[in-house]
Design a protein around this motif. Structure first.
Motif, PDB file in Angstrom:
ATOM      1  N   MET A 147       0.866  -1.189   0.000  1.00 28.27           N
ATOM      2  CA  MET A 147       0.000   0.000   0.000  1.00 28.27           C
ATOM      3  C   MET A 147       0.901   1.235   0.000  1.00 28.27           C
ATOM      4  N   PRO A 148       0.407   2.379  -0.535  1.00 26.75           N
ATOM      5  CA  PRO A 148       1.219   3.601  -0.485  1.00 26.75           C
ATOM      6  C   PRO A 148       1.487   4.017   0.969  1.00 26.75           C
ATOM      7  N   THR A 155      -4.179   6.339   7.446  1.00 28.31           N
ATOM      8  CA  THR A 155      -4.885   5.354   8.268  1.00 28.31           C
ATOM      9  C   THR A 155      -4.503   5.520   9.744  1.00 28.31           C
ATOM     10  N   LEU A 180      -5.635  -0.464  22.137  1.00 26.44           N
ATOM     11  CA  LEU A 180      -6.498  -0.687  20.971  1.00 26.44           C
ATOM     12  C   LEU A 180      -5.923  -0.011  19.729  1.00 26.44           C
ATOM     13  N   VAL A 181      -5.458   1.241  19.899  1.00 26.83           N
ATOM     14  CA  VAL A 181      -4.843   1.976  18.774  1.00 26.83           C
ATOM     15  C   VAL A 181      -3.660   1.188  18.251  1.00 26.83           C
ATOM     16  N   ALA A 183      -2.751  -2.049  18.706  1.00 23.21           N
ATOM     17  CA  ALA A 183      -3.083  -3.354  18.112  1.00 23.21           C
ATOM     18  C   ALA A 183      -3.732  -3.186  16.735  1.00 23.21           C
ATOM     19  N   THR A 184      -4.612  -2.184  16.614  1.00 19.10           N
ATOM     20  CA  THR A 184      -5.321  -1.975  15.349  1.00 19.10           C
ATOM     21  C   THR A 184      -4.355  -1.526  14.255  1.00 19.10           C
ATOM     22  N   ILE A 186      -0.979  -1.863  14.145  1.00 19.17           N
ATOM     23  CA  ILE A 186      -0.009  -2.919  13.808  1.00 19.17           C
ATOM     24  C   ILE A 186      -0.688  -3.963  12.905  1.00 19.17           C
ATOM     25  N   ALA A 187      -1.929  -4.339  13.240  1.00 19.01           N
ATOM     26  CA  ALA A 187      -2.651  -5.305  12.403  1.00 19.01           C
ATOM     27  C   ALA A 187      -2.872  -4.736  10.998  1.00 19.01           C
ATOM     28  N   ALA A 188      -3.256  -3.446  10.910  1.00 16.23           N
ATOM     29  CA  ALA A 188      -3.523  -2.834   9.603  1.00 16.23           C
ATOM     30  C   ALA A 188      -2.262  -2.782   8.749  1.00 16.23           C
ATOM     31  N   THR A 190       0.062  -5.021   8.857  1.00 13.66           N
ATOM     32  CA  THR A 190       0.534  -6.389   8.653  1.00 13.66           C
ATOM     33  C   THR A 190      -0.577  -7.204   8.024  1.00 13.66           C
ATOM     34  N   PRO A 191      -0.586  -7.374   6.709  1.00 16.49           N
ATOM     35  CA  PRO A 191      -1.699  -8.096   6.080  1.00 16.49           C
ATOM     36  C   PRO A 191      -1.760  -9.534   6.579  1.00 16.49           C
ATOM     37  N   PRO A 192      -2.983 -10.088   6.624  1.00 15.77           N
ATOM     38  CA  PRO A 192      -3.165 -11.448   7.155  1.00 15.77           C
ATOM     39  C   PRO A 192      -2.413 -12.473   6.310  1.00 15.77           C
TER      40      PRO A 192
ATOM     41  N   ARG B  86     -14.857 -12.841   5.378  1.00 14.22           N
ATOM     42  CA  ARG B  86     -13.896 -11.885   4.815  1.00 14.22           C
ATOM     43  C   ARG B  86     -14.321 -11.404   3.446  1.00 14.22           C
ATOM     44  N   MET B 147     -10.935  -7.378  20.547  1.00 10.18           N
ATOM     45  CA  MET B 147     -11.245  -5.944  20.664  1.00 10.18           C
ATOM     46  C   MET B 147     -12.753  -5.782  20.729  1.00 10.18           C
ATOM     47  N   TRP B 151     -15.408  -0.675  18.893  1.00  7.93           N
ATOM     48  CA  TRP B 151     -14.143  -0.109  18.427  1.00  7.93           C
ATOM     49  C   TRP B 151     -13.856  -0.524  16.982  1.00  7.93           C
ATOM     50  N   LEU B 180      -7.887  -0.345  -1.225  1.00  9.19           N
ATOM     51  CA  LEU B 180      -7.099   0.052  -0.048  1.00  9.19           C
ATOM     52  C   LEU B 180      -7.949  -0.027   1.212  1.00  9.19           C
ATOM     53  N   THR B 184      -7.097  -2.703   4.111  1.00 11.99           N
ATOM     54  CA  THR B 184      -6.728  -2.138   5.419  1.00 11.99           C
ATOM     55  C   THR B 184      -7.671  -2.633   6.509  1.00 11.99           C
ATOM     56  N   ALA B 187      -7.196  -6.380   7.202  1.00 14.39           N
ATOM     57  CA  ALA B 187      -5.966  -6.559   7.992  1.00 14.39           C
ATOM     58  C   ALA B 187      -6.188  -6.136   9.439  1.00 14.39           C
ATOM     59  N   ALA B 188      -6.872  -4.992   9.640  1.00 16.22           N
ATOM     60  CA  ALA B 188      -7.104  -4.485  10.997  1.00 16.22           C
ATOM     61  C   ALA B 188      -7.959  -5.457  11.815  1.00 16.22           C
ATOM     62  N   THR B 190      -7.876  -8.663  11.451  1.00 18.65           N
ATOM     63  CA  THR B 190      -7.168  -9.938  11.529  1.00 18.65           C
ATOM     64  C   THR B 190      -5.785  -9.713  12.124  1.00 18.65           C
ATOM     65  N   PRO B 191      -5.621  -9.934  13.422  1.00 18.09           N
ATOM     66  CA  PRO B 191      -4.337  -9.642  14.037  1.00 18.09           C
ATOM     67  C   PRO B 191      -3.234 -10.518  13.439  1.00 18.09           C
ATOM     68  N   PRO B 192      -2.005  -9.985  13.369  1.00 15.49           N
ATOM     69  CA  PRO B 192      -0.894 -10.726  12.773  1.00 15.49           C
ATOM     70  C   PRO B 192      -0.616 -12.021  13.544  1.00 15.49           C
TER      71      PRO B 192
END
Lengths: 193, 193
Positions: A147-148, A155, A180-181, A183-184, A186-188, A190-192, B86, B147, B151, B180, B184, B187-188, B190-192
Motif C-alpha cells: 500500500m502507499p 490510516t 487498541l490503537v 493493536a489496530t 499494527i494489524a492494519a 501487517t496483512p493477514p 472476509r 477488541m 471499536w 485500499l 486495510t 488486515a485491521a 485480523t491480528p498478525p
C-alpha cells in the motif's frame, strides 16, 4: 522605579500568563469553542488581565498551539524508535495517542482560529517520525509495502483521531485506547497470512 | 381547470424538483457549504422556482439526505453478506465506500443544517449491516474478538472517511480507494500471526 517594585509585578504577570495558557489548554482540549470568558474564569484572572496579555482569542490560541507543538516534539523525542519496527511503532503510537487525545481539541480550535499553515505544522513533525519508522519497517519486511506510505500514514492518523473521539463519546475508556490503537494499527500494517 | 392544462404543469414541477434535488446532491457532495443560489444555477431554475419548492436550505437538505439514505439502503440491500465473512466484508466495504464517497459531503451538510437525529439515521442502517457481519466473522474466528465490536466499527468508519478525504486531497485515486479500504480493514480485523 526600583527593581524591588518591578520584580514582583513581573513575577505576577508571568504567573498570570502561565495560569491563562494552562487554563486555555485544558478548556480548549475538552471544548474547542471555549470562550475567552470561560478561560479567564478557569485561570482565576479578570477580563482586563486576560486581554492585557492576549489581545484576542486567536493570539491566545496561537500561544497555546505553539506550546502544544513544543511539548509534542519534546515528548516524541523521548521515544526510542530504534530496534524492532513493530515494537518501536507500538511505543511511538502510545506516545502519539496521549498527545492526540490531550491536544486534539486544540488542533480543532487552531483550525478554526488560525491560518492553515499554523495547523499543518502541528501534524508535520509527529507525521515525519511515524513515516520514518514506517519506511524502515517496510524495508525490513515487517510492514506491508503493498500500500502507499501516504495511505498508511492517513490510516494511522484516522485511527488515532477515531480513538480520541470514541473516548469522548464514552465508547472506550482512555485506559483501553492506547492498546487498541496500537493493536489496530499494527494489524492494519501487517496483512493477514 | 381541465387535466389537459394541469398535467403539463405538474410534470414541469416534478421535473424541476428532480433537477433541484439532483443538483443539490452533486454540489453538496463536493462542497457541504454550497449555496441555494449555486444549486438553482446548477439545476437551471430561478430563485422563485427553487424557493417555491424548497422554502429554506434545511428543507432542501432534508430532502437530499432522505433520498441519500433511501439510495444507500437500496444499494446495501443488493450486497450479498452471506458466505465467507472476509469476502462478504470486502463486498460490503466496497459498496459502503462508494456511498461514503458519494454522500459524505451531504452528511456534513446535514450535520450543519439538521437536527442530530436526522444525521444519526444516515449511519445507523449501514453500521447495523457491518456490525452483523462483524459479529458473525468474530463467532467463526475469522475476525479477532480481542477488541470491542464498537471499536472495530469505529475503526471501519474512520478508514472509510479517511479514504474519502484522501481522494479529495489527491493522495490516492478514487479507483485505488476501494481496494485500499478493504485491504486495510480486513488486515485491521485480523491480528498478525
Amino acid at each position: 522605579m526600583s527593581t524591588a517594585t518591578t520584580t514582583p509585578k513581573r513575577a505576577d504577570a508571568r504567573r498570570n500568563i502561565e495560569a491563562i495558557v494552562e487554563a486555555a489548554t485544558t478548556l480548549l482540549a475538552a471544548d474547542p469553542d471555549a470562550s475567552m470568558l470561560a478561560i479567564a474564569k478557569e485561570a482565576g484572572v479578570g477580563r482586563v488581565t486576560l486581554y492585557g496579555h492576549f489581545p484576542s482569542r486567536p493570539v491566545l490560541i496561537a500561544e497555546v498551539a505553539a506550546r502544544a507543538i513544543a511539548h509534542t516534539d519534546h515528548a516524541l523525542n523521548a521515544v526510542d524508535t530504534d530496534g524492532d519496527p513493530r515494537e518501536a511503532m507500538e511505543r511511538l503510537l502510545v506516545a502519539t495517542w496521549g498527545l492526540t487525545h490531550r491536544f486534539g481539541g486544540i488542533v480543532v480550535a487552531a483550525n478554526q482560529a488560525l491560518a492553515p499553515d499554523a495547523v499543518r505544522q502541528a501534524h508535520e513533525e509527529p507525521a515525519r517520525r511515524v513515516r520514518m519508522l514506517l519506511e524502515r519497517g517496510r524495508e525490513q519486511g515487517e510492514f506491508t509495502a503493498s500500500m502507499p506510505v501516504e495511505w498508511q500514514l492517513t490510516t494511522i492518523q484516522a485511527v488515532l483521531h477515531a480513538a480520541s473521539a470514541a473516548v469522548h463519546r464514552g465508547e472506550i475508556t482512555a485506559e483501553q485506547a492506547p492498546s487498541l490503537v496500537s493493536a489496530t494499527v499494527i494489524a492494519a500494517l501487517t496483512p493477514p497470512g
